[in-house]
Write a protein that holds these residues in place. Structure first.
Motif, PDB file in Angstrom:
ATOM      1  N   TYR A  73      10.846   6.936   2.087  1.00 25.02           N
ATOM      2  CA  TYR A  73      10.956   5.827   3.037  1.00 25.02           C
ATOM      3  C   TYR A  73      12.412   5.420   3.231  1.00 25.02           C
ATOM      4  O   TYR A  73      12.890   5.250   4.358  1.00 25.02           O
ATOM      5  CB  TYR A  73      10.141   4.630   2.553  1.00 25.02           C
ATOM      6  N   GLN A  77      14.762   5.424   6.641  1.00 24.61           N
ATOM      7  CA  GLN A  77      14.937   4.061   7.146  1.00 24.61           C
ATOM      8  C   GLN A  77      16.262   3.984   7.909  1.00 24.61           C
ATOM      9  O   GLN A  77      17.342   4.052   7.337  1.00 24.61           O
ATOM     10  CB  GLN A  77      14.943   3.075   5.974  1.00 24.61           C
ATOM     11  N   THR A 104       8.809  -7.198   5.375  1.00 21.23           N
ATOM     12  CA  THR A 104       7.519  -6.570   5.104  1.00 21.23           C
ATOM     13  C   THR A 104       6.518  -7.700   4.920  1.00 21.23           C
ATOM     14  O   THR A 104       6.387  -8.241   3.828  1.00 21.23           O
ATOM     15  CB  THR A 104       7.562  -5.685   3.840  1.00 21.23           C
ATOM     16  N   SER A 129      11.608  -7.226  -3.788  1.00 21.39           N
ATOM     17  CA  SER A 129      10.831  -7.868  -2.731  1.00 21.39           C
ATOM     18  C   SER A 129      10.907  -9.379  -2.926  1.00 21.39           C
ATOM     19  O   SER A 129      10.490  -9.899  -3.957  1.00 21.39           O
ATOM     20  CB  SER A 129       9.379  -7.388  -2.785  1.00 21.39           C
TER      21      SER A 129
END
Length: 258
Positions: A73, A77, A104, A129
């Motif tokens: 990913y 990206q 996200t 995150s």
């Protein structure tokens, strides 16, 4: 929606957020699904390397193949690949660490981390995150998102990480309006005590906000004047250049530099 796939994804999310290890019974309770169904899903995920079972506890945790998927990913990206040079330049100019992140859901995923040029040992934060409402990166994206998306974020759960985290809709909406006016966002110890951030939105060729770039570091270095103003100018200029690299039309972002 394919129910089995949806349930498998929910298992992976539970292990990533609640884990690191959960048993069949715990997962069945969290998903509201029968234990035999959860067990079958786990065995399938295990066969594909997406989860592994701990021999001592018999509980499950995320598997090694997810690392390969995550790296794939990152390799594809576009914002990250375009940001590598710009992030390094900003880190040298600001003398601080630089994060690049993409939205996200209601969180921001750090896809690139340029270390502070000088200082103590630093931990790579790629893959972190962060709740959108607790970081400058998230507020920079939310401020320039379409109104419908912004309203969904403001109406959703606003996470508390520290006593400074903003969890009331109206004050947060007012802050986002300020971000739109000046073109950059601030974080003052909202994710971690003692840490701050200054971030600006990044736009793609369609003019849509696709992420943010910003400096992160100790609050006493980032938010004290005149450092805050200087960092804000540097971050905005870098975000503008990065946006142009992505093909964004001129004048996509607006706001003063103050």
């Amino acid at each position: 929606m394919v129910q089995a796939v949806q349930r498998a994804v929910r298992i992976l999310r539970e292990l990533s957020v609640t884990g690191p290890r959960l048993g069949v019974t715990e997962l069945a309770e969290r998903l509201g699904v029968a234990k035999p169904t959860v067990h079958a899903l786990l065995r399938t995920l295990e066969a594909e390397g997406l989860v592994v079972q701990d021999r001592d506890s018999s509980k499950y945790q995320l598997g090694p193949y997810l690392v390969q998927l995550g790296n794939s990913y990152l390799d594809t990206q576009e914002l990250r690949s375009r940001a590598l040079t710009w992030a390094d330049l900003l880190a040298r100019r600001a003398g601080e660490a630089v994060w690049v992140a993409v939205p996200t859901g209601d969180r921001m995923l750090v896809v690139h981390h340029a270390f502070r040029p000088e200082g103590a040992v630093q931990i790579l934060e790629v893959g972190a995150s962060i709740p959108w409402n607790t970081c400058a990166l998230g507020k920079a994206v939310a401020a320039f998102a379409p109104e419908e998306e912004r309203e969904q974020l403001l109406s959703g759960e606003l996470t508390v990480l520290t006593g400074a985290s903003i969890t009331a809709r109206e004050p947060l909406a007012a802050e986002l309006a300020q971000v739109r006016a000046r073109g950059y966002a601030l974080e003052d110890q909202e994710s971690a005590i003692g840490d701050a951030g200054v971030a600006a939105p990044v736009f793609d060729r369609s003019g849509a906000v696709v992420g943010a770039i910003g400096v992160v570091g100790p609050v006493e270095r980032l938010l004290a004047e005149p450092a805050r103003q200087e960092l804000a100018v540097a971050v905005r200029e870098t975000a503008r250049n990065l946006s142009r690299d992505l093909g964004a039309p001129r004048g996509t972002s607006r706001g003063a530099t103050g």
